[in-house]
Enzyme design. Structure first.
Site, mmCIF file in Angstrom:
data_model
loop_
_atom_site.group_PDB
_atom_site.id
_atom_site.type_symbol
_atom_site.label_atom_id
_atom_site.label_comp_id
_atom_site.label_asym_id
_atom_site.label_seq_id
_atom_site.Cartn_x
_atom_site.Cartn_y
_atom_site.Cartn_z
ATOM 1 N N ASP A 30 0.723 -1.216 0.081
ATOM 2 C CA ASP A 30 0.057 -0.022 0.080
ATOM 3 C C ASP A 30 0.746 1.079 -0.030
ATOM 4 O O ASP A 30 0.546 2.292 0.547
ATOM 5 C CB ASP A 30 -0.914 -0.032 1.097
ATOM 6 C CG ASP A 30 -2.143 1.007 1.154
ATOM 7 O OD1 ASP A 30 -2.792 0.859 -0.142
ATOM 8 O OD2 ASP A 30 -2.740 1.501 1.882
HETATM 9 N N1 LIG Z 1 4.502 10.045 12.121
HETATM 10 C C1 LIG Z 1 4.209 11.053 11.024
HETATM 11 N N2 LIG Z 1 4.244 12.420 11.392
HETATM 12 C C2 LIG Z 1 3.704 13.198 10.752
HETATM 13 N N3 LIG Z 1 2.852 12.891 9.912
HETATM 14 C C3 LIG Z 1 2.431 11.808 9.665
HETATM 15 C C4 LIG Z 1 2.949 10.738 10.239
HETATM 16 N N4 LIG Z 1 2.287 9.670 9.909
HETATM 17 C C5 LIG Z 1 1.588 9.895 9.147
HETATM 18 N N5 LIG Z 1 1.493 11.275 8.713
HETATM 19 C C6 LIG Z 1 0.735 12.145 8.003
HETATM 20 O O1 LIG Z 1 -0.632 11.763 8.171
HETATM 21 C C7 LIG Z 1 -1.309 11.163 6.902
HETATM 22 C C8 LIG Z 1 -2.027 9.853 7.228
HETATM 23 O O2 LIG Z 1 -1.473 8.899 8.049
HETATM 24 P P1 LIG Z 1 -1.302 7.430 7.527
HETATM 25 O O3 LIG Z 1 -0.728 7.453 6.289
HETATM 26 O O4 LIG Z 1 -0.498 6.731 8.513
HETATM 27 O O5 LIG Z 1 -2.795 7.045 7.453
HETATM 28 P P2 LIG Z 1 -3.566 5.702 6.914
HETATM 29 O O6 LIG Z 1 -5.250 6.149 7.203
HETATM 30 O O7 LIG Z 1 -3.117 4.513 7.564
HETATM 31 O O8 LIG Z 1 -3.144 5.883 5.578
HETATM 32 P P3 LIG Z 1 -3.575 4.921 4.277
HETATM 33 O O9 LIG Z 1 -5.008 5.472 3.459
HETATM 34 O O10 LIG Z 1 -2.489 5.250 3.377
HETATM 35 O O11 LIG Z 1 -3.729 3.486 4.701
HETATM 36 C C9 LIG Z 1 -0.202 10.877 6.191
HETATM 37 O O12 LIG Z 1 -0.435 10.890 4.573
HETATM 38 C C10 LIG Z 1 0.903 11.912 6.523
HETATM 39 O O13 LIG Z 1 0.315 13.148 5.887
#
Ligand SMILES: Nc1ncnc2c1ncn2[C@@H]1O[C@H](COP(=O)(O)OP(=O)(O)OP(=O)(O)O)[C@@H](O)[C@H]1O
Ligand SMILES: [Mg+2]
Length: 419
Positions: free
Chosen positions: A297
């Site tokens: 992903d």
């Molecule tokens: N450790 C971090 N520090 C700063 N920003 C972060 C961090 N982790 C994630 N983000 C921000 O938050 C957003 C969402 O986090 P993440 O990608 O982990 O979520 P998700 O819902 O699992 O995503 P996906 O839809 O790809 O599965 C990211 O696109 C990024 O902009």
């Protein structure tokens, strides 16, 4: 009716986001901001006085909001349409990824020293985690104005002295909390393992831990776009993801749907980061790591540019989960490697397409592939021991370990002629 939000980058008003009567978005930098050469909010919107129109503005601003189903649930809870990015940002755009804040036109930026964050005891935290399921990001809760992209439930929080607290009114947060994903076993242990393994493989990955409240497991990951100063003040670093930077709407984040593939991502790095050659190598290592750990992903919203200075760098790794551990999730790589999406069919010639077509670049790539494939198993074993000692265990970790072994031996096989 035309509606307007003021857009602040850090504590400076950069410009205004306007929604016209027909729902189109536009962004204009403030005259003073342009005159003083303030930093652009995105590489997709270089500083200029002319208006940016919907085609560029929507991908960036919509890209600050949750994706897909989370957005639909949030919109339903707030009684607005999921397509109404402006309306959603009006409610939750106070504290976003990076250093952009959207606040009502003419209002003052909230003073970070006012309004202490609310410390959450276990009971309150458990109730909030349950609320997240129906109200993503707690959108619409009194004073909670924060937005993050992604399709999973999450909440940005402040962690101080080991206590999780909920800041209000757009105040800065330090961590992102992600509860387990219903229907997918052990996602919390999975993500903790993958992120820690990345750090062990010498990739820059923020610290992540597992926590529980009221029987609900969640991960707590440090925000790399927030720095805590010695005096306790939290400084924001700006960031934007690759879809925002390339003006691609979040709903097209997958390459198969028109989103960026590896070549466009590397081109973005090449054109915009301070050290493009080094960042491209790190990006390539990230791709190899995603492959070895079984994460299909890694789309372009899971890569970002981070602004420690006016010229960005590649942001640390985030959102790494071994998706291959769940048979009902797609096995196909979000970004194809040499035109291939099916992981077991990748040969060395496909990997070669991610580097320059020169013998030294190819040799270096093969060496990196082999080095990482050899190192990942022993590192995974050491990490499993460490996590076990910490009390973090789940049957999914065994499955992930097997996937890593299969992927690593596949890489060793396809790079064999190197020896
Ligand atoms: N450790 C971090 N520090 C700063 N920003 C972060 C961090 N982790 C994630 N983000 C921000 O938050 C957003 C969402 O986090 P993440 O990608 O982990 O979520 P998700 O819902 O699992 O995503 P996906 O839809 O790809 O599965 C990211 O696109 C990024 O902009
Ligand atoms: Mg993500």
């Amino acid at each position: 009716m035309t509606r307007t939000l003021d857009a602040y980058l850090h504590d400076r008003k950069a410009g205004q986001l306007v929604q016209s009567e027909n729902g189109q978005l536009a962004f204009t930098y403030d005259v003073d901001y342009v005159a003083e050469s303030g930093p652009p909010i995105s590489v997709s919107m270089p500083l200029r006085q002319e208006i940016y129109d919907d085609g560029t503005v929507r991908p960036y601003f919509s890209g600050l909001l949750p994706d897909e189903r989370a957005r639909s649930r949030l919109a339903a809870a707030l009684g607005i349409s999921p397509g109404n990015a402006f309306g959603l940002l009006e409610i939750i755009g106070g504290e976003c990824a990076g250093a952009l804040s959207l606040i009502p036109e003419g209002a003052d930026l909230p003073d970070p020293s006012s309004d202490e964050p609310e410390p959450l005891d276990e009971g309150r935290l458990a109730r909030l985690l349950a609320t997240l399921r129906v109200r993503p990001l707690l959108g619409g809760e009194e004073g909670v104005r924060l937005s993050l992209a992604g399709s999973q439930d999450k909440l940005a929080v402040r962690v101080a002295d080991g206590m999780i607290a909920l800041p209000r009114n757009g105040h800065p947060t330090t961590h992102i909390l992600k509860p387990f994903i219903a229907g997918l076993e052990g996602t919390v242990e999975n993500e903790v393992f993958c992120m820690r393994l990345a750090a062990r493989m010498r990739l820059d990955a923020p610290a992540v831990t597992k926590a529980t409240a009221g029987g609900i497991d969640f991960i707590l990951v440090e925000r790399y776009d927030r720095l805590q100063e010695k005096d306790g003040v939290i400084r924001k670093l700006h960031q934007e993801d690759f879809c925002q930077a390339l003006a691609i709407p979040p709903e097209l984040k997958y390459e198969d749907e028109g989103g960026p593939g590896i070549a466009r991502c590397q081109n973005l790095i090449q054109r915009h980061t301070a050290r493009p050659a080094a960042d491209r190598l790190v990006f390539q290592k990230m791709l190899i790591f995603h492959y070895l750990v079984g994460n299909a992903d890694a789309h372009a919203k899971n890569c970002s540019l981070l602004y420690r200075s006016p010229t960005p760098e590649l942001a640390p790794l985030y959102d790494v989960v071994c998706t291959a551990a769940y048979p009902h999730l797609s096995r196909n790589l979000a970004m194809k490697i040499g035109g291939r999406a099916v992981p077991d069919t990748l040969q060395l010639e496909h990997w070669h397409t991610i580097v320059l077509p020169t013998p030294p670049a190819r040799r270096m790539l093969s060496a990196t592939l082999r080095h990482m494939a050899q190192a990942i198993g022993p590192e995974a074993d050491r990490l499993l021991e460490e996590m076990d000692a910490e009390g973090i265990h789940h049957p999914i970790l065994k499955i992930i370990r097997r996937i890593i072994a299969t992927r690593a031996s596949h890489v060793m096989r396809v790079t064999e002629k190197m020896e």
